[in-house]
Motif scaffolding. Structure first.
Motif, mmCIF file in Angstrom:
data_model
loop_
_atom_site.group_PDB
_atom_site.id
_atom_site.type_symbol
_atom_site.label_atom_id
_atom_site.label_comp_id
_atom_site.label_asym_id
_atom_site.label_seq_id
_atom_site.Cartn_x
_atom_site.Cartn_y
_atom_site.Cartn_z
ATOM 1 N N ASN A 32 56.233 62.568 82.135
ATOM 2 C CA ASN A 32 56.905 63.578 82.952
ATOM 3 C C ASN A 32 57.614 62.968 84.155
ATOM 4 O OD1 ASN A 32 56.367 65.768 81.374
ATOM 5 N ND2 ASN A 32 54.452 66.260 82.411
ATOM 6 N N TYR A 33 57.135 61.847 84.619
ATOM 7 C CA TYR A 33 57.789 61.155 85.741
ATOM 8 C C TYR A 33 59.234 60.845 85.372
ATOM 9 C CZ TYR A 33 58.692 57.451 89.165
ATOM 10 O OH TYR A 33 59.219 56.680 90.165
ATOM 11 N N LEU A 38 65.148 62.372 84.883
ATOM 12 C CA LEU A 38 66.323 62.704 84.061
ATOM 13 C C LEU A 38 66.815 64.115 84.372
ATOM 14 C CD1 LEU A 38 65.337 61.152 80.622
ATOM 15 C CD2 LEU A 38 67.153 60.386 82.167
ATOM 16 N N SER A 39 65.897 65.041 84.556
ATOM 17 C CA SER A 39 66.278 66.421 84.898
ATOM 18 C C SER A 39 66.977 66.470 86.252
ATOM 19 C CB SER A 39 65.048 67.327 84.925
ATOM 20 O OG SER A 39 64.519 67.470 83.641
ATOM 21 N N ARG A 40 66.448 65.734 87.200
ATOM 22 C CA ARG A 40 67.049 65.704 88.533
ATOM 23 C C ARG A 40 68.466 65.156 88.469
ATOM 24 N NH1 ARG A 40 68.510 62.454 92.283
ATOM 25 N NH2 ARG A 40 67.839 60.609 91.168
ATOM 26 N N ARG A 41 68.652 64.082 87.721
ATOM 27 C CA ARG A 41 69.991 63.494 87.598
ATOM 28 C C ARG A 41 70.946 64.431 86.880
ATOM 29 N NH1 ARG A 41 69.055 57.055 86.366
ATOM 30 N NH2 ARG A 41 67.636 56.693 88.108
ATOM 31 N N PHE A 43 70.760 67.671 86.881
ATOM 32 C CA PHE A 43 71.082 68.725 87.846
ATOM 33 C C PHE A 43 72.138 68.257 88.833
ATOM 34 C CE2 PHE A 43 70.447 70.657 92.017
ATOM 35 C CZ PHE A 43 70.662 71.992 91.710
ATOM 36 N N GLU A 44 72.022 67.022 89.322
ATOM 37 C CA GLU A 44 73.015 66.496 90.262
ATOM 38 C C GLU A 44 74.402 66.443 89.627
ATOM 39 O OE1 GLU A 44 71.746 62.712 91.798
ATOM 40 O OE2 GLU A 44 70.607 63.647 93.413
ATOM 41 N N ARG A 45 74.454 66.003 88.360
ATOM 42 C CA ARG A 45 75.753 65.955 87.676
ATOM 43 C C ARG A 45 76.314 67.358 87.493
ATOM 44 N NH1 ARG A 45 73.037 61.857 84.811
ATOM 45 N NH2 ARG A 45 72.433 63.326 83.178
ATOM 46 N N ALA A 46 75.460 68.310 87.123
ATOM 47 C CA ALA A 46 75.908 69.689 86.929
ATOM 48 C C ALA A 46 76.382 70.295 88.250
ATOM 49 C CB ALA A 46 74.788 70.533 86.330
ATOM 50 N N ALA A 47 75.663 70.016 89.322
ATOM 51 C CA ALA A 47 76.064 70.540 90.634
ATOM 52 C C ALA A 47 77.404 69.955 91.063
ATOM 53 C CB ALA A 47 74.989 70.234 91.673
ATOM 54 N N ALA A 48 77.600 68.666 90.818
ATOM 55 C CA ALA A 48 78.879 68.030 91.171
ATOM 56 C C ALA A 48 80.014 68.630 90.349
ATOM 57 C CB ALA A 48 78.789 66.523 90.970
#
Length: 94
Positions: A32-33, A38-41, A43-48
């Protein structure tokens, strides 16, 4: 050692990174770490991408407003010309 929520929120990004790096030396991680990272990254790409799309939409709205203003001036000018043409025609017909 754990921080209170108030202490954690008061920490700078650098302080949080240092605390993480210190604890990471003695911690074993599970799958899960990596999935969380991967989920955080993702999300960052989607937000950008969302921000870029919003900026593009704002640019299009500004262009549309400018075109609407130009259309108003053109339509107003055409109306004035039509009124003048009617007046001239009535004046010369009599």
């Amino acid at each position: 050692m754990s921080h209170t929520l108030k202490q954690l929120r008061a920490m700078t990004d650098e302080e949080i990174e240092q605390a993480h790096d210190h604890l990471a030396k003695n911690t074993s991680v599970g799958i899960n770490y990596y999935l969380d990272e991967l989920s955080r990254r993702s999300f960052e790409r989607a937000a950008a991408a969302s921000n870029r799309a919003a900026e593009a939409a704002l640019d299009e709205a500004r262009a549309s407003r400018a075109l609407a203003k130009a259309n108003l001036w053109i339509a107003g000018s055409a109306f004035v010309v039509a009124i003048i043409a009617i007046v001239v025609q009535l004046a010369t017909a009599g």
